[in-house]
Design a protein around this motif. Structure first.
Motif, short mmCIF file in Angstrom:
data_model
loop_
_atom_site.label_atom_id
_atom_site.label_comp_id
_atom_site.label_asym_id
_atom_site.label_seq_id
_atom_site.Cartn_x
_atom_site.Cartn_y
_atom_site.Cartn_z
N GLN A 22 0.85 -1.17 0.00
CA GLN A 22 0.00 0.00 0.00
C GLN A 22 0.89 1.22 0.00
OE1 GLN A 22 -3.05 -0.16 2.88
NE2 GLN A 22 -3.65 -2.21 2.33
N THR A 23 0.66 2.10 -0.98
CA THR A 23 1.56 3.22 -1.17
C THR A 23 1.08 4.49 -0.50
OG1 THR A 23 0.46 3.75 -3.25
CG2 THR A 23 2.39 2.31 -3.36
N GLN A 24 -0.17 4.53 -0.05
CA GLN A 24 -0.67 5.75 0.57
C GLN A 24 -1.17 5.43 1.96
OE1 GLN A 24 -3.45 8.04 -1.52
NE2 GLN A 24 -2.44 7.86 -3.47
N GLU A 25 -1.07 6.40 2.85
CA GLU A 25 -1.65 6.23 4.17
C GLU A 25 -3.14 6.45 4.03
OE1 GLU A 25 -1.91 8.48 8.38
OE2 GLU A 25 0.05 8.41 7.45
N THR A 26 -3.92 5.40 4.28
CA THR A 26 -5.35 5.50 4.12
C THR A 26 -6.07 5.38 5.45
OG1 THR A 26 -5.49 3.14 3.73
CG2 THR A 26 -5.28 4.56 1.80
N PHE A 134 -11.27 5.70 -3.10
CA PHE A 134 -10.66 4.57 -3.76
C PHE A 134 -11.68 3.86 -4.65
CE2 PHE A 134 -8.57 5.48 0.19
CZ PHE A 134 -7.24 5.58 -0.22
N VAL A 135 -11.31 3.67 -5.91
CA VAL A 135 -12.14 2.92 -6.84
C VAL A 135 -11.76 1.46 -6.67
CG1 VAL A 135 -12.76 2.57 -9.26
CG2 VAL A 135 -12.16 4.88 -8.45
N LEU A 150 -16.97 2.78 -5.02
CA LEU A 150 -16.09 3.73 -4.33
C LEU A 150 -16.03 3.40 -2.85
CD1 LEU A 150 -17.37 6.99 -6.01
CD2 LEU A 150 -15.05 6.09 -6.18
N ALA A 151 -14.87 3.67 -2.25
CA ALA A 151 -14.71 3.45 -0.81
C ALA A 151 -13.81 4.54 -0.25
CB ALA A 151 -14.10 2.07 -0.56
N SER A 152 -13.89 4.72 1.05
CA SER A 152 -13.07 5.74 1.72
C SER A 152 -11.81 5.13 2.33
CB SER A 152 -13.89 6.45 2.79
OG SER A 152 -14.30 5.52 3.77
N GLU A 173 -7.92 2.25 -8.44
CA GLU A 173 -7.52 3.64 -8.67
C GLU A 173 -7.76 4.43 -7.39
OE1 GLU A 173 -8.75 7.25 -11.78
OE2 GLU A 173 -9.67 5.28 -11.98
N THR A 174 -6.97 5.49 -7.22
CA THR A 174 -7.13 6.42 -6.11
C THR A 174 -7.46 7.79 -6.68
OG1 THR A 174 -5.53 5.16 -4.81
CG2 THR A 174 -6.03 7.40 -4.07
N ILE A 175 -8.52 8.39 -6.17
CA ILE A 175 -8.91 9.73 -6.60
C ILE A 175 -8.54 10.68 -5.47
CG2 ILE A 175 -10.83 11.21 -7.32
CD1 ILE A 175 -12.33 8.61 -8.13
N THR A 176 -7.72 11.68 -5.80
CA THR A 176 -7.25 12.64 -4.79
C THR A 176 -7.37 14.06 -5.32
OG1 THR A 176 -4.97 12.50 -5.61
CG2 THR A 176 -5.57 11.01 -3.83
#
Length: 178
Positions: A22-26, A134-135, A150-152, A173-176
């Motif tokens: 996992q590349t992002q802190e979610t 997050f898609v 979609l999820a948070s 995919e990540t939408i930011t």
């Protein structure tokens, strides 16, 4: 001795979490004396109606994860009313109202696929103040045709199968914030 076990468990869980590519802190991990809690990182959209629609969408997804068709009808009605206030979301509004009038869980999930596709497109164009969405995708949804949602958070909670295949899927995919 118990505190040592708790700390060791916390480090083990943290190591497992970070080793999953996992590349992002979610999520934020909060360690207390006896409990480890993962808290999703909140997302905020600049447009109030879009922000509300996203949160209502998450609620709709969550009740589909629980396989509760009655709650899904109410959640779909709520998001339809909000989407009706957003310019250009007429098709999404109609799909959500169709979901609200549908009592069959399997038909609600089919409509959810279409609604998700519409809203993913809409939220990709939305102005995000903070956070990420997050898609996610399940290749087995809709009789093998697949389905997005979609999820948070990055944790998979599959709205197409609920408890049957709760963790089936992946983040696509990540939408930011742009």
């Amino acid at each position: 001795m118990n505190k040592i076990k708790l700390v060791a468990s916390a480090f083990f869980l943290l190591a497992m979490y970070t080793s999953c590519n996992q590349t992002q802190e979610t999520t934020k991990v909060i360690v207390t004396d006896s409990v480890i809690v993962a808290v999703p990182v909140a997302i905020e959209l600049k447009d109030a109606n879009s922000d509300l629609a996203y949160n209502q969408y998450l609620h709709l997804k969550d009740v589909l994860v629980l396989s509760d068709s009655t709650q899904a009808q109410g959640a779909a009605k709520d998001i339809a009313a909000t989407l009706a206030k957003i310019s250009g979301s007429e098709n999404s509004t109609k799909i959500a109202y169709d979901m609200a009038s549908e009592g069959s869980l399997s038909k609600q999930r089919i409509l959810f696929t279409t609604l998700s596709t519409e809203l993913i497109t809409m939220f990709k164009k939305a102005e995000i103040s903070s956070g990420s969405m997050f898609v996610q995708y399940c290749p087995m949804a809709n009789d093998g045709d697949g389905g997005y949602w979609l999820a948070s958070e990055t944790e998979i909670r599959n709205p197409y199968y609920g408890d049957e295949m709760l963790n089936c899927g992946e983040v696509k995919e990540t939408i930011t914030k742009k």
